[in-house]
Design an enzyme around this catalytic site. Structure first.
Site: not given
Ligand SMILES: [Zn+2]
Length: 187
Positions: A157, A167, A118, A36
């Protein structure tokens, strides 16, 4: 060198435990890695706000953008900041709340069986080299630790929630990441 301890936390990185997680339906089924991006406010890097979002402490009055998101209950297992620092929020054997409505290879509810990573960034701004280096190293230790993960079960994602999420975006260089990962595995 990253290592994962018996409680499924990385050693030697900062731990910021998030309340936003729960047990996996099958704790042994850790079989997908989801990449992400996030930045708060969008496009701004380095502040405390991502940690605050993932711990339910984001102040809605700190920025106009935060009003809409301060109450949402989301998390990821790890964040890789622009300088390569890793922060872990949820142990890998727990279900973090990062994917939402999602499907991979015909199977929905990706949170149940995935690890969410992330990258601090945006869809359109190049990620930093050290982010790729750290992501590849982290991926390698996860693949070693969780046998149902493999290099074919790494996605973004945007691919498991198409039309809803974008993303890590066009800025993420999948080829460079996969080549770096492959080189690390072979060395
Ligand atoms: Zn995401």
């Amino acid at each position: 060198m990253l290592t994962i301890n018996a409680q499924h936390w990385l050693e030697g990185v900062r731990h910021v435990p998030s309340p936003f997680h729960d047990p996996r339906p099958d704790p042994a089924d850790i079989s997908l890695l989801v990449v992400h991006n996030i930045s708060l406010p969008p496009g701004q890097f380095g502040g405390p706000y991502i940690e605050q979002l993932f711990t339910g402490t984001l102040n809605p009055t700190d920025h106009p953008y935060f009003e809409a998101i301060s109450g949402i209950r989301v998390s990821a297992h790890c964040l890789i900041r622009r300088n390569g620092d890793i922060i872990q929020f949820v142990p890998f054997d727990s279900r973090a709340w990062h994917a939402g409505v999602s499907q991979f290879a015909g199977r929905d509810k990706c949170n149940d069986y995935s690890i969410g990573i992330e990258l601090e960034g945006t869809d359109n701004l190049p990620y930093t080299q050290v982010q790729y280096d750290v992501l590849a190293e982290l991926t390698r230790v996860l693949l070693n630790r969780y046998p149902r993960l493999d290099s074919q079960r790494i996605t973004g994602h945007e691919f498991i929630a198409p039309g809803r999420k974008t993303d890590p975006g066009l800025a993420f260089d999948w080829l460079a990441y996969r080549q770096k990962l492959q080189a690390d595995i072979e060395s």
